[in-house]
Motif scaffolding. Structure first.
Motif, PDB file in Angstrom:
ATOM      1  N   GLN A  16      -5.184   0.264  -8.222  1.00  0.00           N
ATOM      2  CA  GLN A  16      -6.407   1.055  -8.479  1.00  0.00           C
ATOM      3  C   GLN A  16      -6.084   2.547  -8.502  1.00  0.00           C
ATOM      4  OE1 GLN A  16      -8.799  -0.395  -5.259  1.00  0.00           O
ATOM      5  NE2 GLN A  16      -9.566  -2.160  -6.405  1.00  0.00           N
ATOM      6  N   ILE A  19      -3.178  -4.025  -4.451  1.00  0.00           N
ATOM      7  CA  ILE A  19      -4.459  -3.853  -5.160  1.00  0.00           C
ATOM      8  C   ILE A  19      -4.882  -2.381  -5.069  1.00  0.00           C
ATOM      9  CG2 ILE A  19      -6.905  -4.559  -5.197  1.00  0.00           C
ATOM     10  CD1 ILE A  19      -5.906  -7.233  -3.898  1.00  0.00           C
ATOM     11  N   ILE A  20      -4.716  -1.804  -3.859  1.00  0.00           N
ATOM     12  CA  ILE A  20      -5.049  -0.384  -3.666  1.00  0.00           C
ATOM     13  C   ILE A  20      -4.152   0.479  -4.565  1.00  0.00           C
ATOM     14  CG2 ILE A  20      -5.125   1.502  -1.963  1.00  0.00           C
ATOM     15  CD1 ILE A  20      -5.327  -0.702   0.221  1.00  0.00           C
ATOM     16  N   LYS A  73       5.777  -7.329  -5.173  1.00  0.00           N
ATOM     17  CA  LYS A  73       4.507  -6.823  -5.711  1.00  0.00           C
ATOM     18  C   LYS A  73       4.743  -5.562  -6.541  1.00  0.00           C
ATOM     19  CE  LYS A  73       2.401  -9.909  -3.175  1.00  0.00           C
ATOM     20  NZ  LYS A  73       1.813 -11.123  -3.747  1.00  0.00           N
ATOM     21  N   ASP A 103       2.518 -14.478   7.024  1.00  0.00           N
ATOM     22  CA  ASP A 103       1.670 -13.353   6.639  1.00  0.00           C
ATOM     23  C   ASP A 103       0.629 -13.920   5.658  1.00  0.00           C
ATOM     24  OD1 ASP A 103       0.533 -11.044   5.643  1.00  0.00           O
ATOM     25  OD2 ASP A 103       2.424  -9.946   5.552  1.00  0.00           O
ATOM     26  N   ARG A 107      -7.185  -3.952   5.046  1.00  0.00           N
ATOM     27  CA  ARG A 107      -6.827  -3.039   3.959  1.00  0.00           C
ATOM     28  C   ARG A 107      -5.961  -1.859   4.402  1.00  0.00           C
ATOM     29  NH1 ARG A 107     -10.318  -2.657  -1.305  1.00  0.00           N
ATOM     30  NH2 ARG A 107      -8.198  -2.869  -2.023  1.00  0.00           N
ATOM     31  N   TYR A 151      -0.147  11.257  -4.466  1.00  0.00           N
ATOM     32  CA  TYR A 151      -0.617  10.176  -3.593  1.00  0.00           C
ATOM     33  C   TYR A 151       0.527   9.718  -2.691  1.00  0.00           C
ATOM     34  CZ  TYR A 151      -2.545   5.689  -2.092  1.00  0.00           C
ATOM     35  OH  TYR A 151      -3.002   4.639  -1.335  1.00  0.00           O
ATOM     36  N   THR A 152       0.199   9.427  -1.442  1.00  0.00           N
ATOM     37  CA  THR A 152       1.186   8.895  -0.487  1.00  0.00           C
ATOM     38  C   THR A 152       0.595   7.650   0.168  1.00  0.00           C
ATOM     39  OG1 THR A 152       1.939  11.145  -0.021  1.00  0.00           O
ATOM     40  CG2 THR A 152       2.599   9.451   1.548  1.00  0.00           C
ATOM     41  N   HIS A 153       1.382   6.608   0.233  1.00  0.00           N
ATOM     42  CA  HIS A 153       0.929   5.375   0.881  1.00  0.00           C
ATOM     43  C   HIS A 153       1.988   4.971   1.903  1.00  0.00           C
ATOM     44  CE1 HIS A 153      -1.519   1.642   0.850  1.00  0.00           C
ATOM     45  NE2 HIS A 153      -0.382   1.112   1.312  1.00  0.00           N
ATOM     46  N   VAL A 154       1.588   4.912   3.168  1.00  0.00           N
ATOM     47  CA  VAL A 154       2.536   4.581   4.236  1.00  0.00           C
ATOM     48  C   VAL A 154       2.286   3.152   4.696  1.00  0.00           C
ATOM     49  CG1 VAL A 154       3.385   5.243   6.524  1.00  0.00           C
ATOM     50  CG2 VAL A 154       2.573   7.000   4.956  1.00  0.00           C
ATOM     51  N   GLY A 155       3.369   2.388   4.842  1.00  0.00           N
ATOM     52  CA  GLY A 155       3.263   1.009   5.322  1.00  0.00           C
ATOM     53  C   GLY A 155       2.919   0.045   4.198  1.00  0.00           C
ATOM     54  N   TYR A 156       2.965  -1.238   4.518  1.00  0.00           N
ATOM     55  CA  TYR A 156       2.545  -2.243   3.542  1.00  0.00           C
ATOM     56  C   TYR A 156       1.916  -3.428   4.267  1.00  0.00           C
ATOM     57  CZ  TYR A 156       2.391  -5.903   0.101  1.00  0.00           C
ATOM     58  OH  TYR A 156       1.928  -6.909  -0.715  1.00  0.00           O
ATOM     59  N   SER A 157       0.738  -3.787   3.835  1.00  0.00           N
ATOM     60  CA  SER A 157       0.096  -5.011   4.310  1.00  0.00           C
ATOM     61  C   SER A 157      -0.238  -5.837   3.074  1.00  0.00           C
ATOM     62  CB  SER A 157      -1.215  -4.700   5.022  1.00  0.00           C
ATOM     63  OG  SER A 157      -1.024  -3.720   5.976  1.00  0.00           O
ATOM     64  N   ASN A 158      -0.340  -7.139   3.316  1.00  0.00           N
ATOM     65  CA  ASN A 158      -0.693  -8.057   2.245  1.00  0.00           C
ATOM     66  C   ASN A 158      -1.884  -7.516   1.449  1.00  0.00           C
ATOM     67  OD1 ASN A 158      -0.633 -10.427   0.796  1.00  0.00           O
ATOM     68  ND2 ASN A 158      -0.351 -11.674   2.633  1.00  0.00           N
ATOM     69  N   ASN A 159      -1.799  -7.505   0.147  1.00  0.00           N
ATOM     70  CA  ASN A 159      -2.855  -7.053  -0.773  1.00  0.00           C
ATOM     71  C   ASN A 159      -2.938  -5.530  -0.951  1.00  0.00           C
ATOM     72  OD1 ASN A 159      -3.690  -9.616  -1.461  1.00  0.00           O
ATOM     73  ND2 ASN A 159      -5.154  -9.744   0.217  1.00  0.00           N
ATOM     74  N   ASP A 160      -2.024  -4.776  -0.337  1.00  0.00           N
ATOM     75  CA  ASP A 160      -2.005  -3.323  -0.559  1.00  0.00           C
ATOM     76  C   ASP A 160      -1.739  -2.982  -2.019  1.00  0.00           C
ATOM     77  OD1 ASP A 160      -2.589  -2.672   1.993  1.00  0.00           O
ATOM     78  OD2 ASP A 160      -0.718  -1.634   2.438  1.00  0.00           O
ATOM     79  N   ASN A 196      -4.911   8.802   4.065  1.00  0.00           N
ATOM     80  CA  ASN A 196      -3.466   8.631   3.931  1.00  0.00           C
ATOM     81  C   ASN A 196      -2.668   9.780   4.565  1.00  0.00           C
ATOM     82  OD1 ASN A 196      -3.839  10.606   2.078  1.00  0.00           O
ATOM     83  ND2 ASN A 196      -3.293   9.372   0.288  1.00  0.00           N
ATOM     84  N   ARG A 198      -5.943   4.140  10.254  1.00  0.00           N
ATOM     85  CA  ARG A 198      -5.590   5.185   9.285  1.00  0.00           C
ATOM     86  C   ARG A 198      -6.876   5.663   8.632  1.00  0.00           C
ATOM     87  NH1 ARG A 198       0.095   4.474   7.905  1.00  0.00           N
ATOM     88  NH2 ARG A 198       0.699   2.342   8.369  1.00  0.00           N
ATOM     89  N   SER A 234      -5.613  -9.187   6.065  1.00  0.00           N
ATOM     90  CA  SER A 234      -4.467 -10.075   6.211  1.00  0.00           C
ATOM     91  C   SER A 234      -4.174 -10.314   7.689  1.00  0.00           C
ATOM     92  CB  SER A 234      -3.237  -9.490   5.511  1.00  0.00           C
ATOM     93  OG  SER A 234      -2.862  -8.283   6.116  1.00  0.00           O
TER      94      SER A 234
END
Lengths: 164, 498
Positions: A156, A152-153, A68, B382, B421, A141-150, B459, B456, B389
């Motif tokens: 944006q 998209i976030i 992705k 998944d 999400r 910006y900080t993004h921790v972890g990954y899930s399906n469709n993240d 962030n 969460r 998800s």
């Protein structure tokens, strides 16, 4: 007494959370990339934004996120946004990083941080962690972890930061 | 009252940071974990403990200051509680020069002589001490790095932490190994040559070690790294007999289009240094699947040879095939030797853009643990929904273990996770085992049910709640293998970024 101490501790943490984060140039760091080249982060940064993805070969959500991120990097490559993979594999797995990166088809540069220098400097405590840095070197910006469709976030967020 | 002196430092740093922010960058993170429960079967069934780790970092231009404060308060024994400034670090860095004093994580080469590390977010606890503390093996001392053209030099001096000893012991007890050494590296285009000298002192003994390494991109597709290290000064050093003390490691990488190959070789002989300051590459796959991660082989540095081959091939549509084979041979004595071997194959595929699936098969044999045959298989799906998800995972393992009689038993793992999400995640997991070592009298199965709720709010904060029974045993994380205790009860973890 112990509860009071921890209440005090929590209040302290919440308080310091409210301090704003000022800019620190993280670009003043030199690393070796998977090709064996010594590279300066400042030479790899994006004109507007730099996306740093901290990952490792043993980290399942990291691997899910990479295809992705490849798509996003292609999408934003003409918008002044550069992606950099920061690999955190220890010597146990570091020999696999290059073949693994090639087989995943990673098109953006991947640097090796096997001594966890950058990870420790930024106090990153889980993988994957993705940070977005602006042209001043500030983490925006900080993004921790990954899930399906993240993704998209993330898309944006990048668009919003480009429009600021 | 004496404990409160430790609170002063973070308070001073925080107050200072209010002004410092205008001139630099202040950053922090906090890990807090509360447990109410115990190792299953131990009394009292419910005992509480609280662990907290606060990390603070301040950076201004070329200077970085960092500190870590750890606290642990168990309800069951005041002698096990502590509050300590467990780490401090000051770093000065320019383009050519870097000087760090305090608690650092230096390594030499691929870790044959020295490797320090941290497993971020991990908390160590063993059955003997029952004291919880951060999982890191650092060096308290100094490191200097200097680059002059094609030459790089790294000097290290300090005492290495023995991670198995808790913070309630004295610093001298916890840091028995003194290390002083240097690494010189010369890089020309795609070729790097390096040499290492290290002196190691423990309990009045002093030993010298030397090492040489080569790193090269031989062709566009082929890369090589090799390192040879040995204990210097003994008559046996170059005879490669039973008295020799050396470590050899070689890795070859080959890449072409969608194909990636990694081949590694190892030969370690009498190469355990001090309390365990080295960490040579294990050449055993670090699995992310729960059952396989537990069934690992920990290298025996007194005598181990072997290799690891890993092949990746990407098919169209991002489908990935991974194959791994590893061998580890230990000659314990002239009459006793063990051969660990493992075959692993995995297929990752994307189905329709919203389903990511993994399937794996594994066979291994580990005579060192008397597990002559281990057959494992499993899958994970998944599935992406609109703004959410789900992950469904199932694994099965059949083990043949011969101690006096041959035990044949199964291990099962099931989990379901629902994620909205990346904000709210809930999961249920169940492990079932027929391992006779885990069963109580009249018990046919050992059950490990559990559930987690993770939230969460933004962030910067992450709250994770676990309730249930968790199976322990060997676990490998970030390249390091260690033992995790079983746990039954409630656990709340709060991670904060500042």
């Amino acid at each position: 007494m112990k509860l009071i101490k921890y209440f005090f501790g929590l209040v302290l943490i919440v308080n310091i959370s409210s301090y704003s984060t000022m800019g620190q140039s993280i670009f003043n760091n030199t690393f070796v990339d998977i090709e064996g080249n010594e590279v300066q982060l400042s030479e790899m940064k994006g004109e507007k934004l730099t996306v740093l993805d901290f990952w490792a070969t043993w980290c399942k959500p990291c691997i899910k996120s990479i295809p992705k991120l490849i798509q996003l990097s292609e999408e934003f490559k003409d918008s002044g946004v550069n992606f950099i993979g920061v690999n955190e594999d220890s010597p146990r797995n570091s020999s696999k990083v290059k073949p693994f990166s090639y087989s995943l088809g990673i098109t953006y540069p991947v640097i090796l941080d096997s001594d966890q220098v950058l990870m420790n400097d930024l106090l990153i405590n889980s993988l994957p962690t993705l940070i977005i840095v602006n042209s001043e070197g500030e983490i925006v910006y900080t993004h921790v972890g990954y899930s399906n469709n993240d993704e998209i976030i993330l898309k944006q967020k990048i668009e919003a930061l480009l429009n600021e | 009252m004496n404990k409160y002196k430790y609170i002063k430092l973070p308070v001073i740093i925080i107050l200072f940071s209010a002004n410092a922010n205008s001139q630099g960058n202040f950053r922090g993170s906090n890990l807090l974990e509360y447990q109410l429960g115990n190792i299953p079967g131990l009394k009292p069934e419910h005992q509480s403990s609280l662990y907290d780790q606060l990390n603070l970092s301040y950076n201004y231009k070329s200077i970085t200051l960092q500190t870590r404060i750890e606290q642990y308060y168990p309800s069951f024994d005041d002698n096990k509680s502590y509050t300590s400034i467990s780490q401090y670090r000051a770093k000065f860095k320019t383009q050519e020069l870097s000087v760090t004093i305090g608690n650092i994580y230096p390594s030499f080469g691929k870790g044959l002589l020295l490797r320090t590390y941290e497993i971020p977010g991990s908390i160590w606890e063993d059955r003997g001490y029952r004291i919880r503390y951060g999982f890191y093996k650092d060096l308290e001392g100094a490191e200097i790095r200097y680059q002059l053209g094609k030459f790089k030099i790294k000097g290290v001096y300090g005492k290495v932490l023995d991670v198995t000893l808790p913070p309630t012991l004295s610093k001298n007890e916890r840091r028995p190994d003194l290390v002083q050494g240097a690494e010189l590296k010369f890089q020309h285009k795609k070729l790097a040559l390096g040499s290492i000298f290290m002196n190691h002192k423990i309990a009045g003994n002093s030993d010298n070690y030397v090492s040489a390494f080569v790193k090269s991109r031989i062709t566009k597709n082929l890369s090589l790294y090799t390192e040879f290290a040995l204990k210097a000064g003994s008559d046996a050093e170059l005879k490669f007999d039973n008295d020799s003390s050396y470590g050899f490691y070689l890795s070859l990488n080959y890449v072409k289009k969608s194909l990636g190959v990694s081949l590694e070789l190892k030969d370690y002989k009498n190469f355990s240094i001090g309390s365990g300051i080295s960490d040579p590459p294990t050449l055993i796959k670090e699995h992310s699947y729960k059952l396989l991660n537990r069934s690992t082989h920990v290298p025996i540095l007194t005598n181990e040879r072997g290799y690891q081959l890993e092949v990746y091939y990407r098919l169209p549509n991002n489908n990935l095939i991974t194959f791994n084979h590893s061998i580890a041979h230990n000659e314990i004595s002239e009459s006793q030797s063990h051969l660990f071997n493992e075959f692993f194959a995995e297929y990752q595929t994307q189905i329709g853009g919203q389903v990511f699936a993994n399937f794996f098969l594994d066979y291994s044999s580990d005579p060192f643990t008397n597990e002559d045959n281990r057959y494992s298989g499993g899958f994970a799906f998944d599935i992406g929904h609109n703004k959410a998800s789900s992950i469904i995972e199932s694994q099965i393992q059949f083990v043949e273990r011969k101690v006096i009689e041959t035990d044949k038993f199964y291990n099962f793992y099931f989990s379901y996770q629902f994620n909205i999400r990346n904000k709210l995640t809930t999961s249920a997991l169940l492990e079932i085992s027929k391992d006779p070592f885990l069963l109580n009298e009249n018990e046919e199965y050992a059950f490990y049910p559990g559930g987690t709720l993770s939230y969460r709010p933004n962030n910067k904060h992450h709250i994770i709640l676990f309730y249930g029974k968790r199976r322990g045993g060997p676990a490998c994380n970030s390249g390091v293998c260690y033992d995790v205790l079983d746990f039954q009860g409630l656990e709340i973890r709060i991670l904060s970024h500042i």
